[in-house]
Structures are given as C-alpha cells and as structure tokens.
Design an enzyme around this catalytic site. Sequence first.
Site, mmCIF file in Angstrom:
data_model
loop_
_atom_site.group_PDB
_atom_site.id
_atom_site.type_symbol
_atom_site.label_atom_id
_atom_site.label_comp_id
_atom_site.label_asym_id
_atom_site.label_seq_id
_atom_site.Cartn_x
_atom_site.Cartn_y
_atom_site.Cartn_z
ATOM 1 N N GLU A 80 0.839 -1.196 0.000
ATOM 2 C CA GLU A 80 0.000 0.000 0.000
ATOM 3 C C GLU A 80 0.875 1.247 0.000
ATOM 4 O O GLU A 80 0.408 2.346 0.230
ATOM 5 C CB GLU A 80 -0.946 -0.012 1.196
ATOM 6 C CG GLU A 80 -0.243 -0.035 2.542
ATOM 7 C CD GLU A 80 -1.227 0.173 3.683
ATOM 8 O OE1 GLU A 80 -1.916 -0.785 4.031
ATOM 9 O OE2 GLU A 80 -1.303 1.296 4.200
ATOM 10 N N CYS A 112 -3.254 -4.400 4.432
ATOM 11 C CA CYS A 112 -2.173 -5.242 4.957
ATOM 12 C C CYS A 112 -2.201 -6.690 4.479
ATOM 13 O O CYS A 112 -1.385 -7.495 4.932
ATOM 14 C CB CYS A 112 -2.180 -5.209 6.481
ATOM 15 S SG CYS A 112 -1.851 -3.592 7.151
ATOM 16 N N HIS A 234 -1.893 -11.577 11.574
ATOM 17 C CA HIS A 234 -1.487 -10.217 11.214
ATOM 18 C C HIS A 234 -1.248 -9.459 12.514
ATOM 19 O O HIS A 234 -1.946 -9.669 13.505
ATOM 20 C CB HIS A 234 -2.547 -9.518 10.365
ATOM 21 C CG HIS A 234 -2.199 -8.078 10.119
ATOM 22 N ND1 HIS A 234 -1.008 -7.727 9.522
ATOM 23 C CD2 HIS A 234 -2.823 -6.923 10.440
ATOM 24 C CE1 HIS A 234 -0.935 -6.407 9.472
ATOM 25 N NE2 HIS A 234 -2.014 -5.900 10.023
#
Lengths: 345, 132
Positions: A80, A112, A234
């Site tokens: 990103e 993400c 994550h």
Amino acid sequence: MVGIVGYGTYVPRMRVKVDEIARVWGKEGARISKGLGINEKAVASFDEDSCSFAVEASRVALKSCGADPKGIGAVFVGSESKPYAVKPTATMVAEAIGATPEMTAADFEFACKAGTAGVQACMGMVSSGMVKYGLAVGSDTAQGRPNDALEYSAGGGAAALIIGKEGTVADIDATYSFTTDTPDFWRRQHAEFPRHAGRFTAEPAYFKHVLSGAKGLLAKTGTKPEDYDFAVFHQPNGKFPLRAATMLGFEETKAMQGLITPFIGNTYSAAAMIGLCSVLDVAKPGQRILVVSYGSGAGSDAFKITVKEGIEAKRPKVAVLNAIEDKEYVDYAGYVKHRRKIKSL
Amino acid sequence: MKNATPLIWRNSAARYNLAGNHCETCGKDYFPERVVCPTCRRRGKLSAKQMPTDGKIYSFTHVHAAPAGFEHETPYYIAIVELENGVHLLTQLVDSPAEKVKIGTNVKMCFRRIFEDGKEGLIAYGFKFKVV
C-alpha cells in the site's frame, strides 16, 4: 501438492524507538509502548522504498532455495506504499531477479493483506499448471501521519514466498478467506497519509475477520488449535495477535515465534508473512502452522501449512530474528528526514 | 535532471544485476560492458556475463559536498569496490558504520534507489554496496 519452495525477508536497518516519537509529541512513551506492545519500529532510509525491499526479500528467497528464476511465471507484489501510482513494482522486481520476459506480473493492493492475496493467486496458477513457480511478495514502507497513533507502529519490511509444486519446504494444505466491506482504514488517491477509524479498527474489523478466517479454515480442514504447533496472525501491534490466539483457543506460546512487530513495528503487507518466515526458520518437518493475515477494508486469508523434510537445507543463511538484530537507532529528526516528512524534501 | 528516461532505462540491466561481459579469447571480465575487448581487439569474442555480487573496498571517500540530487544524503561514502573477479566499479556504500569502512573490508551488493528524475519523473534503482 502446492506449497512454499523458498522464502526470504528484508527489514531495513534503521530503528526509531516509540519512546523517542512520544518525547517529541509530549506523550508518555513507556505507557504507549506498553499499550501497543511495540518497543521500536524499522524505518526505511532515504534511498529505500517498497520496491527495493521487495527486490531484496525476493533475492534472499531465490538464493536460499536455489530455484531457477526463469521458472517463475508470475510475480505479484502486494503493497500500500507503492513508489509509483501507475507503473508496476512487480516488473521491476521481476527484472531485478532475472525472471523476465516470459512471465506475468501485477501489483496487488488490499491494505495489509495484499501479500497473502498474491500467495493465493500464485497457488491457483501453480495448481492449474499455468506456471511452474509464482513469486508473491508483501512489501511496505508504512506511512503514519506525524502525531497520529499510527506513527508509533507503522514500520517497514518485506517478505517473499516462492510458490510451487516441486521441492517444497512447506506444503499449503488449505486456504480460506473471509471478506466484507468494512471501512476501518483507508487512504484516498493523492492523500499522503492513511486515515483510520480509531477503536472501530479492533472488534468489527481486525478481530471479526481474523477470528472468522481462522475458524473457517479450522472447520474446512476439520482441525483444532491443538493440531497446530505455531500460529501466526497479522500484527498491527504486539497485542492483537496474542489476543486473537487466546480467543481462538491457542496457547500464547504458539504465537510467539511469529510475533515480530514488537521489534520492527507493523510492516503492513509483510507483517503476517515475515511472521511465517520466522516460524519456517525453526519449524521441524511435520509441524503444522496456521497463518491468518488481515487487510483493512476488510478481509483475512487463512492458511494451513505443513513443514516438509529438507527445509533445513533451504533456509536463508540468517534467520529473521537474527537479521533484525543488525540495527542502528535514529532520533525523530533523522526519522522524518529519511522518510521525507519534512515539507521541503 | 530532466527527462532522464533513456539514461535510466538503458542502464537498468547493468544497475539491477551487474550485467557486464567477458572476453572468451583472453578471459577478462568487463563492467560496464565493452563493445570491443581492449586487449584482444578484433580477435576478442565478447559474451554477456553477470558480475559477482561480493567484493572488497579498494578505495573510498566520504562525500560532504554532494552533486545536485544527492544533497540530502550527505555525508555518504563513495567507494571503488574490487569484485571477486578483479573487476573494479564505483558505487555508493550504505548501511555501513564508519568504523567498518576501511580498505580491504568485505562488501556485498544491495538494491537501492539511486536518484529520481524530479518529483514526477522516473526513479532510478540499482546496485549499491554495504559492508558485510
């Protein structure tokens, strides 16, 4: 079976401490560090970006497994923080590793989890026989607006996975995704920094998707948390992944080897993938790994991975946890200079 | 710099992967690549060859007054690196603590941004070296 043929990571050398960022904005560093579970974050230097990170991580992956770059038929780079809005990072990576020209390439964006989306795309292409190997990279030099909560956590790094059928170091037994339209974090076209919805990023965003992704995969594969030796989630901070592990019924100790954010910050597209690479550095043949990524906007990709015989010979020379020990601290002024946050730069 | 597109693109093979060449007659390696082997001349036979990515510092200098485009990176090191095959090349040294930058220190290639063609132009990527 389709799986990981080789893996590599890259984390920049510079670090800035959460304490140092807090000092500049008149906040309590120790309290913020404890609240986030992050001590310091990795910072890209003046001449680094998500493309240079991606090339470094991909070269490590190729060198350690010895795969022929000409066998790579697809390169997908998830990020990103692309250096160009229009011009693929993936073509530069492909050229730099010697995979061009008979191949396909594209950049992926899903906050993400763009890196793991690339892993799934490679799995499909490899399984169908379209390509011999696919390279999926997650790479970010994460942006945080000065004095925003994100500034304490937004780090930088990359992880590259070579996906193939032959000579795998770990098989990907199954994957499952859980996706909804959830506006928890975004960056508009031409905007310099992302915006986020504060506390809304936790329950209805991170936890809903990560837990649903993990539960969906466990149900699909008929497995239980006890069947896994490691769990990687994550990691936007050092706390969320441990809470997710506990909520799912995993012992916290199973999530520790893949928890890298406390030392380098949130590496966005690379976060869950660097965690997986750290687990692959130590996992023994036969051990099972659960990986669940998360991308705002929002979705999770979950993977069931089994480590194979022969992994010892194909590991990168330096393990993730050792590589991140090579570091150099900068103060806040050095950090804003290198990240070009000073207006005149 | 304005409109450096041809310069950046033509150099990308050399800058990304140290693409040079090799004279099959005398066995010498060249980087950047040569059109003619200066030793063998018309008897030379040149073929493409990738240079090794490891080497050592042959000489270096610490730059404080940088050319346009590099002003914000000072002070930085520029070195002549001797690659494992004896070829010399000029490069920036990065991620290298001052106490380790010495003649003879081992270095390896890394991939970095070199310069950008203004705010809206191309970014030139390529090799730099770092102390091992």
